[in-house]
Design a protein around this motif. Sequence first.
Motif, PDB file in Angstrom:
ATOM      1  N   ALA A   1       0.832  -1.202   0.000  1.00  0.00           N
ATOM      2  CA  ALA A   1       0.000   0.000   0.000  1.00  0.00           C
ATOM      3  C   ALA A   1       0.865   1.250   0.000  1.00  0.00           C
ATOM      4  CB  ALA A   1      -0.917   0.014   1.222  1.00  0.00           C
ATOM      5  N   ILE A   2       0.267   2.329  -0.506  1.00  0.00           N
ATOM      6  CA  ILE A   2       0.881   3.658  -0.466  1.00  0.00           C
ATOM      7  C   ILE A   2      -0.156   4.623   0.096  1.00  0.00           C
ATOM      8  CG2 ILE A   2       0.200   4.145  -2.859  1.00  0.00           C
ATOM      9  CD1 ILE A   2       2.673   5.927  -3.121  1.00  0.00           C
ATOM     10  N   PHE A   3       0.297   5.565   0.896  1.00  0.00           N
ATOM     11  CA  PHE A   3      -0.568   6.624   1.408  1.00  0.00           C
ATOM     12  C   PHE A   3      -0.048   7.936   0.857  1.00  0.00           C
ATOM     13  CE2 PHE A   3      -1.185   3.105   4.168  1.00  0.00           C
ATOM     14  CZ  PHE A   3      -2.540   3.150   4.470  1.00  0.00           C
ATOM     15  N   THR A   4      -0.888   8.635   0.114  1.00  0.00           N
ATOM     16  CA  THR A   4      -0.448   9.838  -0.578  1.00  0.00           C
ATOM     17  C   THR A   4      -1.634  10.750  -0.876  1.00  0.00           C
ATOM     18  OG1 THR A   4       0.743  10.659  -2.519  1.00  0.00           O
ATOM     19  CG2 THR A   4      -0.630   8.715  -2.842  1.00  0.00           C
ATOM     20  N   THR A   5      -1.335  12.008  -1.111  1.00  0.00           N
ATOM     21  CA  THR A   5      -2.342  12.941  -1.630  1.00  0.00           C
ATOM     22  C   THR A   5      -2.072  13.240  -3.097  1.00  0.00           C
ATOM     23  OG1 THR A   5      -1.021  14.824  -0.887  1.00  0.00           O
ATOM     24  CG2 THR A   5      -2.735  14.029   0.623  1.00  0.00           C
ATOM     25  N   SER A   6      -1.049  12.600  -3.647  1.00  0.00           N
ATOM     26  CA  SER A   6      -0.647  12.842  -5.026  1.00  0.00           C
ATOM     27  C   SER A   6      -1.196  11.761  -5.952  1.00  0.00           C
ATOM     28  CB  SER A   6       0.882  12.870  -5.128  1.00  0.00           C
ATOM     29  OG  SER A   6       1.295  12.816  -6.478  1.00  0.00           O
ATOM     30  N   GLY A   7      -2.044  12.156  -6.869  1.00  0.00           N
ATOM     31  CA  GLY A   7      -2.555  11.220  -7.865  1.00  0.00           C
ATOM     32  C   GLY A   7      -1.437  10.685  -8.754  1.00  0.00           C
ATOM     33  N   ALA A   8      -0.454  11.514  -9.069  1.00  0.00           N
ATOM     34  CA  ALA A   8       0.663  11.072  -9.910  1.00  0.00           C
ATOM     35  C   ALA A   8       1.486  10.004  -9.193  1.00  0.00           C
ATOM     36  CB  ALA A   8       1.544  12.259 -10.286  1.00  0.00           C
ATOM     37  N   ALA A   9       1.743  10.196  -7.898  1.00  0.00           N
ATOM     38  CA  ALA A   9       2.494   9.195  -7.131  1.00  0.00           C
ATOM     39  C   ALA A   9       1.704   7.894  -7.032  1.00  0.00           C
ATOM     40  CB  ALA A   9       2.818   9.736  -5.736  1.00  0.00           C
TER      41      ALA A   9
ATOM     42  N   GLY B   1       0.259  -8.439  -6.329  1.00  0.00           N
ATOM     43  CA  GLY B   1      -1.085  -8.869  -6.657  1.00  0.00           C
ATOM     44  C   GLY B   1      -2.165  -7.908  -6.217  1.00  0.00           C
ATOM     45  N   MET B   2      -1.983  -7.289  -5.048  1.00  0.00           N
ATOM     46  CA  MET B   2      -2.992  -6.372  -4.513  1.00  0.00           C
ATOM     47  C   MET B   2      -2.300  -5.089  -4.087  1.00  0.00           C
ATOM     48  SD  MET B   2      -5.325  -9.047  -2.327  1.00  0.00           S
ATOM     49  CE  MET B   2      -3.920  -9.758  -1.472  1.00  0.00           C
ATOM     50  N   VAL B   3      -2.773  -3.976  -4.595  1.00  0.00           N
ATOM     51  CA  VAL B   3      -2.168  -2.681  -4.305  1.00  0.00           C
ATOM     52  C   VAL B   3      -3.221  -1.792  -3.663  1.00  0.00           C
ATOM     53  CG1 VAL B   3      -1.061  -0.634  -5.286  1.00  0.00           C
ATOM     54  CG2 VAL B   3      -0.595  -2.885  -6.266  1.00  0.00           C
ATOM     55  N   GLY B   4      -2.892  -1.228  -2.517  1.00  0.00           N
ATOM     56  CA  GLY B   4      -3.786  -0.287  -1.851  1.00  0.00           C
ATOM     57  C   GLY B   4      -3.292   1.122  -2.031  1.00  0.00           C
ATOM     58  N   VAL B   5      -4.190   2.026  -2.359  1.00  0.00           N
ATOM     59  CA  VAL B   5      -3.882   3.456  -2.394  1.00  0.00           C
ATOM     60  C   VAL B   5      -4.749   4.095  -1.327  1.00  0.00           C
ATOM     61  CG1 VAL B   5      -3.902   5.574  -3.760  1.00  0.00           C
ATOM     62  CG2 VAL B   5      -3.311   3.388  -4.853  1.00  0.00           C
ATOM     63  N   ASN B   6      -4.120   4.572  -0.280  1.00  0.00           N
ATOM     64  CA  ASN B   6      -4.809   5.147   0.875  1.00  0.00           C
ATOM     65  C   ASN B   6      -5.739   4.131   1.537  1.00  0.00           C
ATOM     66  OD1 ASN B   6      -3.467   7.573   0.368  1.00  0.00           O
ATOM     67  ND2 ASN B   6      -5.075   8.270  -0.999  1.00  0.00           N
TER      68      ASN B   6
ATOM     69  N   THR C   1      -8.499   1.849  -3.977  1.00  0.00           N
ATOM     70  CA  THR C   1      -8.114   3.210  -3.605  1.00  0.00           C
ATOM     71  C   THR C   1      -9.191   3.870  -2.746  1.00  0.00           C
ATOM     72  OG1 THR C   1      -9.093   4.260  -5.543  1.00  0.00           O
ATOM     73  CG2 THR C   1      -6.831   3.501  -5.751  1.00  0.00           C
ATOM     74  N   ALA C   2      -8.783   4.855  -1.973  1.00  0.00           N
ATOM     75  CA  ALA C   2      -9.706   5.689  -1.195  1.00  0.00           C
ATOM     76  C   ALA C   2      -9.147   7.097  -1.185  1.00  0.00           C
ATOM     77  CB  ALA C   2      -9.846   5.158   0.233  1.00  0.00           C
ATOM     78  N   TRP C   3      -9.919   8.039  -1.674  1.00  0.00           N
ATOM     79  CA  TRP C   3      -9.498   9.441  -1.681  1.00  0.00           C
ATOM     80  C   TRP C   3     -10.473  10.237  -0.857  1.00  0.00           C
ATOM     81  CZ3 TRP C   3      -4.910  10.593  -3.700  1.00  0.00           C
ATOM     82  CH2 TRP C   3      -4.346   9.675  -4.587  1.00  0.00           C
ATOM     83  N   LYS C   4      -9.956  10.920   0.156  1.00  0.00           N
ATOM     84  CA  LYS C   4     -10.810  11.721   1.055  1.00  0.00           C
ATOM     85  C   LYS C   4     -10.302  13.162   1.059  1.00  0.00           C
ATOM     86  CE  LYS C   4     -11.933   7.862   4.101  1.00  0.00           C
ATOM     87  NZ  LYS C   4     -11.593   6.771   3.276  1.00  0.00           N
ATOM     88  N   ASP C   5     -11.231  14.095   1.143  1.00  0.00           N
ATOM     89  CA  ASP C   5     -10.860  15.517   1.231  1.00  0.00           C
ATOM     90  C   ASP C   5     -10.502  15.875   2.646  1.00  0.00           C
ATOM     91  OD1 ASP C   5     -11.268  15.955  -1.442  1.00  0.00           O
ATOM     92  OD2 ASP C   5     -13.373  16.481  -1.175  1.00  0.00           O
TER      93      ASP C   5
END
Length: 128
Positions: free
Chosen positions: A58-66, A77-82, A124-128
């Motif tokens: 997993a990666i935790f980021t506010t950057s869509g490019a990252a 096999g499984m990638v988590g974004v936030n 993925t999970a994107w929160k403001d």
Amino acid sequence: PGYPNGNFVGPTLLSGVTTDMDCYKEEIFGPVLVVLQARDMDEAIALINANPYANGTAIFTTSGAAARKFQHDIDGGMVGVNVPIPVPLPFFSFTGNKDSFQGENYFYGKAGVNFFTRTKTVTTAWKD
């Protein structure tokens, strides 16, 4: 030997891990988080891709490019974004890769039929 009912431990955090340690070289299932440090994104991706196992990361980021670079460059096999644990719901496939996969069939999802196909599930999970 010595554990007739199993050997159970509580949630464990292993920090300061290096690539020569057993906890990096072996696949651990359980409430264990192995933490390595990297100088930059490229080194982090190289560390992950060099590991013989490829279950999930997993990666935790506010950057869509990252996030996009990470999910496309990771050989896993499984990638988590936030998302801390990128285990998919049953309508997605459990998609471990490399030595994280044993046998001919995954235990649910379309990949049970297409076991010669190498898949990647990104959550993925994107929160403001």
